[in-house]
Design a protein around this motif. Structure first.
Motif, short mmCIF file in Angstrom:
data_model
loop_
_atom_site.label_atom_id
_atom_site.label_comp_id
_atom_site.label_asym_id
_atom_site.label_seq_id
_atom_site.Cartn_x
_atom_site.Cartn_y
_atom_site.Cartn_z
N THR A 1 0.79 -1.24 0.00
CA THR A 1 0.00 0.00 0.00
C THR A 1 0.81 1.28 0.00
O THR A 1 0.26 2.34 -0.27
N GLY A 2 2.09 1.19 0.34
CA GLY A 2 2.88 2.42 0.44
C GLY A 2 2.58 3.21 1.70
O GLY A 2 3.13 4.28 1.90
N TYR A 3 1.69 2.71 2.55
CA TYR A 3 1.39 3.22 3.90
C TYR A 3 0.56 4.50 3.96
O TYR A 3 -0.07 4.75 4.99
N GLN A 4 0.57 5.34 2.92
CA GLN A 4 -0.14 6.62 3.05
C GLN A 4 -1.59 6.38 3.47
O GLN A 4 -2.12 7.07 4.34
N ASN A 5 -2.22 5.39 2.83
CA ASN A 5 -3.63 5.14 3.15
C ASN A 5 -3.80 4.43 4.50
O ASN A 5 -4.88 4.45 5.07
N GLY B 1 -3.80 3.75 -5.24
CA GLY B 1 -3.21 2.78 -4.32
C GLY B 1 -2.04 2.06 -4.96
O GLY B 1 -1.00 1.82 -4.33
N HIS C 1 0.87 4.49 -4.94
CA HIS C 1 1.48 4.57 -3.60
C HIS C 1 2.40 3.38 -3.37
O HIS C 1 3.54 3.53 -2.92
N GLY C 2 1.87 2.19 -3.64
CA GLY C 2 2.66 0.98 -3.40
C GLY C 2 3.90 0.94 -4.26
O GLY C 2 4.98 0.54 -3.81
N ALA D 1 6.53 3.30 -2.93
CA ALA D 1 7.20 2.74 -1.74
C ALA D 1 8.24 1.71 -2.15
O ALA D 1 9.36 1.68 -1.62
N ALA E 1 6.52 2.64 7.29
CA ALA E 1 5.77 3.90 7.10
C ALA E 1 6.67 5.11 7.27
O ALA E 1 6.41 6.18 6.71
N VAL F 1 8.72 6.22 3.72
CA VAL F 1 8.10 6.59 2.44
C VAL F 1 7.65 8.06 2.51
O VAL F 1 7.54 8.62 3.60
N PRO F 2 7.39 8.66 1.35
CA PRO F 2 6.89 10.04 1.39
C PRO F 2 5.61 10.12 2.22
O PRO F 2 4.76 9.23 2.11
N THR F 3 5.48 11.16 3.05
CA THR F 3 4.27 11.25 3.88
C THR F 3 3.04 11.48 3.02
O THR F 3 1.96 11.05 3.35
#
Ligand code: FES
Ligand code: FES
Lengths: 171, 807
Positions: A147-151, B689, B692-693, B696, B728, B731-733
């Motif tokens: 997910t890349g964590y942002q969500n 999504g 985002h993934g 990351a 978390a 990665v970019p906020t």
């Protein structure tokens, strides 16, 4: 070869009792998944780093891959299966954290998700109204590859809102 | 009026089961079957050795151990090497491993013996009792050693070269020789890996009553596994079912097939007459599942005063590990996709694919493109620096223009088709990106930061991604008498939200409620013709096939409804699962439920329920005609396939602003911006999504992840403790995303793939931003703080070009 000695272990999980017979070396994660059939708890690393296997032991997040089943006898364990709220339906209502993940697209493959859900459930009890940084801190020990964590950070913040909404009887 | 689902941010249906702990990943299956057996694999501890002897005599003494296999126990096709899945004429020395090592091991982690026991703990105990005598051979580790070829990985492969491939459009060397300016660059990228949170897993059950084998595998291709299992075990295809339930991430590594365990587990299940399971653990995943990315590149470029590329000549070396089961897909992609949105007047590329005594290489999200993008974008930055021009300007000079599509590059792509871009608008994307990241205001920001003693840099990188490769996917749509719509497509799902996105397509195409649509993926019992989920192809391929199949079902529904309503098909519309005569109100005689149409579509002899009562041969049809017409078939179904002429090309651009710590050389991300064009968006939430993934994973690849092999071929960081994946905190906020939608003309929905885009430009964009902050070139990725620190020392004597200017 001698037979491995088995231990009778009573596990209290999600309000039910599971009587299992396991060798002393059996991990709690394996006991939950394979002996109790609660496969919602996932194993991503078996060395305590990814957090996928996190369950609540007496309310505290614990990595079930770093705990032996025999040492969990006296504890009250909550797995992802136990997070939903009783609303009279068979399935139960999604807890605020679960609902927030759905609202914010906080999951993709869903494999890491149970560990995040349990971690955040405990985290919000301690910090009910987190800032964004606190939300990020809350999940900083769990790995997710999708997910890349942002969500997920958004989900933490949204979950805290839902808790408040439900307390006010709005949702 | 029903809301349009295509393009809407619809919440995912699969989340309900995932959130409740009801997902069914392979290791979750058959847990309450007391007959289930577990397996473990003895893996080579040496990178290169001959097996002199294997002694398994102690193994079966151990209580709970059921069986053990070594290569000597394998017969027929199982004793032959594993298939070379994608042969290519230039892969002159393709080699694959055996399901269990025959007499040589070529990487640490290669499977040597397979043990089945009552539980995994006992199976692992048993594995540790197997004694193997090895005769050590010299390992070849890393590209430099492979190129030097002082030792050979395979005795019969000269110089460790598995393949050499060259493509040229124009005469690049001549163009460079006569160009006003030339530059040469050496650019390296290290090994990384997909590392999904769920490792590989396989369960198999042989049913003696029906003589059928069911295999559940955490794979990206059920049909591929099915074909391999049938071929290797000597079974008719019709006897083998492969089912892929939920998969905990794939990112490419689960497309390779068959893994040894995907054959050994079914073999054991058939031999022992009990279900058998294999679940990979994390260390096994590091040392026995595929890696990717390691490549070295040498670039020569000739350009004019505007920075227009007149000739580009790229040579590179690809480390494909010990075997080549997946052929040359990765380096072919690098060699073609490094062109990105640009059109060098002359282009030549040549690569060698090299054997090393390390884990095999197969595509990892982005598949060769991150390296290609790194090469091209570093070249663009080098040209800009050389000419003293703005980096966006030099890029714009080289862009393919919107009116030049379809654009032919004069090369052959990874699917054997022409490298022809279908659509895009790169200048428009660049305008959006500059806006989004604040490109033109950056120098003010830099000065502001410098005043506080802080060092920042900005970078951008552009890419084009061939997505939706063929050959085909198919779909079957079945409208049940309840009005529910059951859809099957053969490719698999690994968390991309296929059940939601595909249901959105069906809801719109057919005119049914989204909630009434159920999608099944990756089950060969429901759709035996399929390829798999990779190369950002699911939405394009299965999405299109589902749309076409739904259209067929709709056609039939309208035909039957027209008869029932005594109306013309052209006057009918379907909404919310009801067919009605357009422009009429809800009065009787002008509307009919799709479920009822399904009833009418299937003349029955037996009335087994209320719905079927209405469809018996006494209640429907013309007694003067056969109940099912000659050119018709019973049931309200549609089936179709989609096969594209060639790939569709998505594109995008990323920009990042980083801050580098003056003391610790730590790299902090201040801002990340993405402009993305994957054609029409089915579900923007899901696409974002995916971005985002991808970002990351890109951050991981650029700043943290590398496979640390020592010179003897031991992987020193085979755990999450040592192989650093972003949490978390890394990665970019936030990521600013803007979409451009240039529809693809190649498929009915105008879509392009989106799955890999996020990761492609990362190495390039971070290198650019760090270089901009530091004032010296970054030619190798990933880059750790200590490496950046070393680079600072090496460049300490040079003036910082930026401080020079502002001084
Ligand atoms: S499985 Fe327990 S922390 Fe990873
Ligand atoms: S959703 Fe796949 S690992 Fe987190």
């Amino acid at each position: 070869m001698t037979t491995e000695q088995l231990h009778d272990v009573r596990l209290h999980v999600n309000g039910s009792v599971h009587e299992v017979q396991v060798p002393a070396r059996r991990l709690l994660s394996d006991a939950l998944r394979h002996d109790c059939g609660l496969t919602g708890t996932h194993v991503g690393c078996e060395h305590g780093v990814c957090g996928a296997c996190t369950v609540l032991v007496d309310g505290t997040p614990m990595r079930s891959c770093l705990m032996l089943a025999v040492s969990a006898v006296d504890a009250e364990i909550t797995t992802v299966e136990g997070l939903t709220e009783d609303d009279g339906t068979a399935q139960g209502r999604l807890s605020p954290v679960q609902q927030a993940f759905s609202d914010c697209h906080g999951l993709q493959c869903g494999f890491c998700t149970p560990g995040f859900l349990t971690t955040i459930t405990a985290g919000l009890r301690e910090t009910p109204d987190p800032t964004e940084d606190e939300a990020r801190e809350m999940i900083a020990g769990n790995l997710c590859r999708c997910t890349g964590y942002q969500n997920i950070v958004k989900s933490v913040l949204r979950a805290s809102e839902i808790v408040a909404e439900r307390e006010r009887g709005e949702a | 009026m029903t809301t349009k689902m295509f393009g809407a941010k619809v919440a995912r249906v699969e989340d309900q089961r995932f959130l409740r702990g009801q997902g069914r990943y392979v290791d979750d299956l058959l847990t309450d079957d007391p007959r289930l057996l577990h397996s473990a694999v003895l893996r080579s501890p040496h990178a290169h050795a001959r097996i002199v002897d294997i002694d398994v005599s102690d193994v079966l003494d151990l209580e709970g151990v059921i069986a053990v296999w070594t290569w000597d126990d394998l017969t027929g096709p199982m004793a032959e090497p594993l298939p070379l899945l994608i042969p290519h004429p230039t892969l002159t020395h393709g080699r694959t491993q055996y399901a269990l090592a025959r007499d040589e091991v070529n990487y640490v982690g290669e499977a040597i013996a397979f043990v089945v026991a009552v539980d995994r703990y006992v199976a692992e105990d048993a594995v540790s009792r197997i004694r193997v005598d090895y005769e050590f051979l010299k390992p070849v580790v890393g590209i430099a050693a492979a190129r030097a070829a002082a030792n050979a990985v395979h005795d019969d492969v000269p110089d460790n070269v598995g393949a050499r491939m060259e493509q040229e459009n124009g005469d690049a060397r001549a163009a460079i020789a006569t160009a006003p300016h030339t530059l040469t660059l050496d650019l390296d990228v290290e090994r990384s890996a997909c590392t999904p949170m769920e490792g590989r897993g396989t369960v198999a059950r042989w049913d003696p009553d029906t003589s059928r084998l069911t295999v559940w595998s955490s794979t990206q291709t059920s049909t591929g596994v099915r074909g391999c299992v049938a071929a290797k075990l000597g079974l008719d295809l019709a006897k083998v079912d492969v089912v892929t339930p939920d998969v905990g991430g794939g990112f490419g590594v689960k497309i390779n097939h068959p893994w040894p365990e995907e054959l050994l587990v079914p073999l054991a299940a058939m031999t022992l007459g009990r279900p058998v399971k294999f679940t990979e653990d994390r260390r096994e995943h590091f040392i026995s599942s595929a890696h990717e990315r390691a490549q070295q590149h040498h670039v020569e470029v000739g350009f004019d005063d505007d920075g227009r590329v007149l000739g580009l000549n790229v040579e590179f070396w690809h480390d494909h590990g010990a075997y080549t089961p997946y052929g040359l897909i990765v380096p072919i992609i690098t060699s073609t996709q490094l062109l990105g949105p640009y059109k060098p007047a002359n282009y030549r590329v040549v690569f060698e694919s090299l054997y090393t005594n390390t884990v095999i290489v197969t595509p990892y999200r982005g598949a060769g493109r991150p390296q290609g993008c790194f090469v091209m974008e570093r070249t663009m930055d080098a040209i800009s620096a050389y000419l003293g021009k703005d980096r966006t300007e030099v890029r714009a000079t080289n862009f393919i223009q919107p009116d030049e599509f379809p654009y032919e590059h004069g090369l052959v792509f990874q699917d054997g088709r022409e490298l022809t871009y279908d659509s895009g608008d790169y200048p428009a994307s660049l305008v959006k990106l500059k806006e989004l990241v604040g490109w033109d205001e950056f120098e003010d920001f830099r000065a502001e930061m410098a005043a506080q003693g802080r060092k920042v840099g900005i970078g951008l990188a552009c890419y084009v991604e061939g997505t939706g490769v063929g050959p085909y996917e198919g779909a079957h749509v079945h409208i049940e008498t309840s009005g529910k719509v059951k859809v099957a497509t053969g490719l698999t799902t690994q968390g991309q939200g296929h059940q939601t996105a595909f249901a959105q397509i069906v809801a719109d195409t057919l005119g049914v409620r989204f909630e009434d649509v159920e999608i099944t993926t990756g089950d060969t019992r429901k759709m035996p013709y399929a390829v798999g989920t990779f190369a950002s192809r699911a939405a394009v391929m299965s999405g299109s096939a589902i749309h076409l199949a739904a259209l067929r079902a709709k056609e039939k529904a309208l035909r039957i409804a027209a008869e029932a309503l005594e109306a013309s098909e052209d006057d009918l519309e379907i909404a919310d699962g009801v067919v009605s005569v357009r422009g009429t109100d809800a009065s009787a005689g002008t509307r009919i439920d799709l479920g009822t149409v399904a009833v009418l579509s299937n003349p029955l002899r037996y009335a087994f329920d209320e719905a079927s009562k209405a469809a018996t041969q006494f209640s429907v049809g013309d007694p003067g005609k056969p109940p099912v017409a000659e050119d018709d078939e019973p049931g309200l179904e549609g089936k179709d396939f989609y096969s594209p002429p060639r790939s569709t090309f998505a594109n995008g651009m990323h920009a990042v602003i980083v801050e580098t710590d003056p003391d610790t050389a730590e790299i902090k991300i201040l801002k990340y911006a993405v402009v993305h064009d994957c054609g029409n968006l089915i579900n923007p939430m899901i696409v974002e999504g995916q971005i985002h993934g991808g970002v990351a994973q890109g951050v991981g690849g650029a700043l943290y992840e590398r496979m640390a092999y020592d010179e003897s071929g031991q992987l020193l960081n085979a755990s999450f403790m040592d192989f650093l994946m972003p949490y978390a905190t890394e990665v970019p906020t936030s990521i600013d995303i803007d979409h451009l939608e240039t529809p693809s003309p190649l498929n009915p929905l105008g879509i392009k793939g989106a799955g890999e885009a996020g990761v492609i430009p990362s190495a390039a964009v971070f290198a650019a931003a760090i270089e901009d902050a530091e004032g010296f070139p970054i030619m190798s990725m990933p880059i750790s703080p200590s490496e950046l620190f070393e680079l600072r020392l090496a460049h300490a004597d040079e003036p910082h070009p930026l401080t020079e200017e502002s001084a």
